[in-house]
Scaffold this motif. Structure first.
Motif, short mmCIF file in Angstrom:
data_model
loop_
_atom_site.label_atom_id
_atom_site.label_comp_id
_atom_site.label_asym_id
_atom_site.label_seq_id
_atom_site.Cartn_x
_atom_site.Cartn_y
_atom_site.Cartn_z
N VAL A 1 0.83 -1.21 0.00
CA VAL A 1 0.00 0.00 0.00
C VAL A 1 0.86 1.25 0.00
CG1 VAL A 1 -1.60 1.35 1.43
CG2 VAL A 1 -1.98 -1.10 1.11
N ALA A 2 1.92 1.25 0.78
CA ALA A 2 2.64 2.49 1.06
C ALA A 2 3.84 2.79 0.17
CB ALA A 2 3.10 2.47 2.52
N ALA A 3 4.51 1.79 -0.36
CA ALA A 3 5.78 2.03 -1.03
C ALA A 3 5.66 2.97 -2.23
CB ALA A 3 6.44 0.72 -1.44
N ASP A 4 4.75 2.70 -3.14
CA ASP A 4 4.66 3.54 -4.35
C ASP A 4 4.33 5.00 -4.03
OD1 ASP A 4 5.45 1.52 -6.06
OD2 ASP A 4 3.40 0.95 -6.59
N PRO A 5 3.33 5.27 -3.17
CA PRO A 5 3.06 6.67 -2.84
C PRO A 5 4.25 7.35 -2.16
CG PRO A 5 1.21 5.31 -2.18
CD PRO A 5 2.32 4.38 -2.59
N LEU A 6 4.96 6.61 -1.31
CA LEU A 6 6.11 7.22 -0.64
C LEU A 6 7.27 7.44 -1.60
CD1 LEU A 6 5.94 5.25 2.71
CD2 LEU A 6 5.62 7.72 2.41
N ILE A 7 7.45 6.56 -2.56
CA ILE A 7 8.48 6.77 -3.57
C ILE A 7 8.18 8.05 -4.34
CG2 ILE A 7 9.39 5.87 -5.76
CD1 ILE A 7 9.19 3.04 -4.45
N LYS A 8 6.92 8.26 -4.68
CA LYS A 8 6.53 9.50 -5.36
C LYS A 8 6.75 10.72 -4.47
CE LYS A 8 3.26 7.15 -8.32
NZ LYS A 8 1.92 6.62 -8.37
N ALA A 9 6.56 10.54 -3.15
CA ALA A 9 6.75 11.65 -2.21
C ALA A 9 8.20 12.09 -2.13
CB ALA A 9 6.23 11.26 -0.83
N LEU A 10 9.12 11.27 -2.62
CA LEU A 10 10.53 11.68 -2.63
C LEU A 10 10.78 12.85 -3.57
CD1 LEU A 10 12.30 8.20 -2.55
CD2 LEU A 10 12.00 9.82 -0.67
N ALA A 11 9.80 13.18 -4.39
CA ALA A 11 9.92 14.34 -5.28
C ALA A 11 9.20 15.56 -4.71
CB ALA A 11 9.33 13.99 -6.65
N ASP A 12 8.70 15.47 -3.49
CA ASP A 12 7.98 16.59 -2.88
C ASP A 12 8.90 17.81 -2.78
OD1 ASP A 12 5.28 16.85 -1.02
OD2 ASP A 12 6.88 18.21 -0.37
N PRO A 13 8.35 19.00 -2.98
CA PRO A 13 9.19 20.18 -2.89
C PRO A 13 9.68 20.49 -1.47
CG PRO A 13 6.91 20.80 -3.34
CD PRO A 13 6.99 19.31 -3.44
N HIS A 14 9.01 19.96 -0.45
CA HIS A 14 9.41 20.26 0.92
C HIS A 14 10.34 19.18 1.47
CE1 HIS A 14 9.27 21.49 5.07
NE2 HIS A 14 8.79 22.64 4.64
N LEU A 15 11.48 19.58 1.99
CA LEU A 15 12.49 18.63 2.45
C LEU A 15 11.99 17.77 3.59
CD1 LEU A 15 14.19 19.57 5.30
CD2 LEU A 15 14.60 21.50 3.79
N ASP A 16 11.14 18.27 4.47
CA ASP A 16 10.66 17.46 5.59
C ASP A 16 9.77 16.31 5.11
OD1 ASP A 16 12.05 18.78 7.60
OD2 ASP A 16 10.43 20.22 7.95
N VAL A 17 9.05 16.53 4.03
CA VAL A 17 8.23 15.46 3.46
C VAL A 17 9.14 14.40 2.86
CG1 VAL A 17 6.46 14.89 1.75
CG2 VAL A 17 6.32 17.06 3.00
N ARG A 18 10.15 14.82 2.13
CA ARG A 18 11.10 13.87 1.54
C ARG A 18 11.82 13.08 2.64
NH1 ARG A 18 12.54 18.54 -1.16
NH2 ARG A 18 14.73 18.38 -0.51
N LYS A 19 12.21 13.77 3.70
CA LYS A 19 12.89 13.10 4.81
C LYS A 19 11.97 12.06 5.46
CE LYS A 19 13.80 15.44 8.55
NZ LYS A 19 14.42 16.33 9.54
N ALA A 20 10.72 12.41 5.72
CA ALA A 20 9.77 11.46 6.31
C ALA A 20 9.56 10.26 5.38
CB ALA A 20 8.45 12.15 6.61
N ALA A 21 9.48 10.52 4.09
CA ALA A 21 9.30 9.43 3.13
C ALA A 21 10.50 8.50 3.12
CB ALA A 21 9.04 9.99 1.73
N VAL A 22 11.70 9.04 3.14
CA VAL A 22 12.91 8.22 3.14
C VAL A 22 12.97 7.36 4.41
CG1 VAL A 22 15.43 8.36 3.43
CG2 VAL A 22 14.34 9.60 1.61
N ILE A 23 12.67 7.97 5.55
CA ILE A 23 12.72 7.23 6.81
C ILE A 23 11.72 6.08 6.78
CG2 ILE A 23 12.20 7.39 9.28
CD1 ILE A 23 13.41 10.28 9.13
N THR A 24 10.51 6.35 6.32
CA THR A 24 9.50 5.30 6.27
C THR A 24 9.88 4.22 5.25
OG1 THR A 24 7.78 6.83 6.97
CG2 THR A 24 7.05 4.82 5.89
#
Length: 113
Positions: free
Chosen positions: A55-78
């Protein structure tokens, strides 16, 4: 999760990690990755840690392109939870080139685990 205050929504989504991010809340967290408030997107990325990889991997992989660094950091950690998945590992390797040092560092840590 429909509260007008983005910080309340962010906290609600983040809390999903502790309860396993069950369906249909996993879908709500996925949708929240597109919320206008970066805090909500961070909460959703953290909350998806309780969801399944499927459920989570594909949306989080896409979130790695988010313009906000904290979102990218949270996605990488998860995503670090599922580093054995080839698509996740590829995304984490790509995050090694992120403009933010924290994102790069967490990606490096996940890949080394």
């Amino acid at each position: 999760m429909r509260d007008a205050d983005p910080l309340v929504r962010a906290a609600a989504f983040e809390a999903l990690a502790g309860v396993g991010c069950p369906s249909p809340l996993d879908g709500a967290a996925d949708e929240a990755l597109h919320d206008p408030a970066w805090q909500v997107r961070v909460g959703a990325a953290r909350g998806l840690a309780g969801a399944s990889r499927e459920v989570a991997a594909d949306p989080l992989i896409k979130a790695l392109a988010d313009p906000h660094l904290d979102v990218r950091k949270a996605a990488v950690i998860t995503l670090g939870r599922w580093v054995a998945d080839p698509a996740v590992a590829d995304a984490l390797r790509a995050a090694l080139d992120d403009s933010d040092a924290d994102v790069r560092g967490y990606a490096r840590r996940a890949l080394a685990a």
